[in-house]
Design an enzyme around this catalytic site. Sequence first.
Site, PDB file in Angstrom:
ATOM      1  N   CYS A  61      12.166  44.190   4.334  1.00 46.12           N
ATOM      2  CA  CYS A  61      11.115  43.359   4.938  1.00 46.12           C
ATOM      3  C   CYS A  61      11.650  41.954   5.212  1.00 46.12           C
ATOM      4  O   CYS A  61      12.635  41.522   4.622  1.00 46.12           O
ATOM      5  CB  CYS A  61       9.923  43.204   3.998  1.00 46.12           C
ATOM      6  SG  CYS A  61       8.903  44.680   3.841  1.00 46.12           S
ATOM      7  N   LEU A  62      10.933  41.265   6.093  1.00 45.50           N
ATOM      8  CA  LEU A  62      11.312  39.901   6.429  1.00 45.50           C
ATOM      9  C   LEU A  62      10.204  38.957   5.979  1.00 45.50           C
ATOM     10  O   LEU A  62       9.046  39.148   6.328  1.00 45.50           O
ATOM     11  CB  LEU A  62      11.479  39.814   7.954  1.00 45.50           C
ATOM     12  CG  LEU A  62      12.325  38.679   8.500  1.00 45.50           C
ATOM     13  CD1 LEU A  62      13.771  38.829   8.054  1.00 45.50           C
ATOM     14  CD2 LEU A  62      12.253  38.672  10.017  1.00 45.50           C
TER      15      LEU A  62
END
Lengths: 151, 126, 165
Positions: free
Chosen positions: C35-36
């Site tokens: 994820c970012l």
Amino acid sequence: MSADNINTLVEVAIEVLERYAFMLGDPPGTKGGPAVLPEPSWIVTISFTGARAGGIGVVVSPGLARQAAANFYEDPQTEDGDEQAQDAVKELLNIVCGNYLHRVERNGRIVNLTTPSLQVATLEAATRYVNGKPQAMLAVEGHPLLLFVET
Amino acid sequence: MAYNILIVDDSLTARTFIARTLQMAEVPLSQVYQARNGQEALDLLQRVWVDLVFADINMPTVNGTEMVRQMRAMDLLKSIPVIIISTDRSAQRMAEMREAGVQAYLTKPITPEDLKAVVERFLKSA
Amino acid sequence: MASKRRLKTVVVGIGGMAISDSPDESLVAHSLGSCLGVTFYDPVLKVGGMAHCMLPLSRIDKEKAKAKPGLFVDIGVPKLIEAMLRRGCRKKNLVARVAGAARVMDRANFFRIGERNHAVFRKIMWKNGLFIRAEDIGGDQARTLRLEIETGRVVVQSEGREREL
């Protein structure tokens, strides 16, 4: 040129597409992407001499090249020709080639590149052009992109 | 103080990337000149003063290496900093360009952040 | 010198987005793998925003994209920027920092989800004319990202270590 070189070319192309053109490419056989060459096809080639001699190329659809240009330019061209799209895909191949040579030519010696050239071809002519050359087809956000090594 | 900058690359895409990044970085700019090869750049440099040059290596007519050598041989042009932005990653080429007198060597693909950092380094000391 | 008082933590879960102008708050995204975690901060107004995006492109699931746009980088990040501009932030004041995009649970890196999240984020930044001020990206470790609203300080915790971005 071995299959290993084609695999290296695929890896480099996917990385450069992400980094430079902000486009996501799927390697061969992963996502059932388009498996046929586009009509018309843009064949872009670059060759090199020096510590290593040869050439690589791509066959792309104008749609892919226009998408790359649209990602890149603040004011993408809409009508008057495809200068931005053609230049974007030529520069893409130039960067792929430099990075590819860096991977396969590990001792840091000089390889001289030509400037990339682009020809517009029919599907049939493009198929003939790449016939028999080591190649791999990527799917790039719904567009086909064929990488090949000149033999 | 506003700067004059020259961008030398045969690719419109590459030139546009550099020009746009300079604009984004809010570098105070007076003129941004563009040339498609070393010959066009040398011709232009006879007529205008620039504070910094960005140049590719692999270009038609006069390439980047030859352009830098010619600049370094001219009294008026020899002190202008040149930053190479090339796809060529070979150690031998980088050494050759350092010898020819370039100030920095970046390899494509570069990020806007890389370019901003190098511009700030050179223009602050200019 | 960081404030010693305890900040109220606002957790930004997967697909979540938050904006705050409360000086006693910090926004946190836990366990960022591929994820970012994206933060924007306007130091003039002292407004901060965070998004916790999971996948690069929303077109793979249009319903989810509608229900929870923050799941996807391509629509979540523009929505966060838009929301901050609606709060009165000026685009040129936004300071962007980003962390995550690791190769957790995909050691062979077959899907390149982290890299793709990062590539799409960079595209959005480029299209908006914004630079990334700092990032802590890639590798194979999970990260926790924290943004303190009063100071704009951004901290990444990973493998027991903490560092300021």
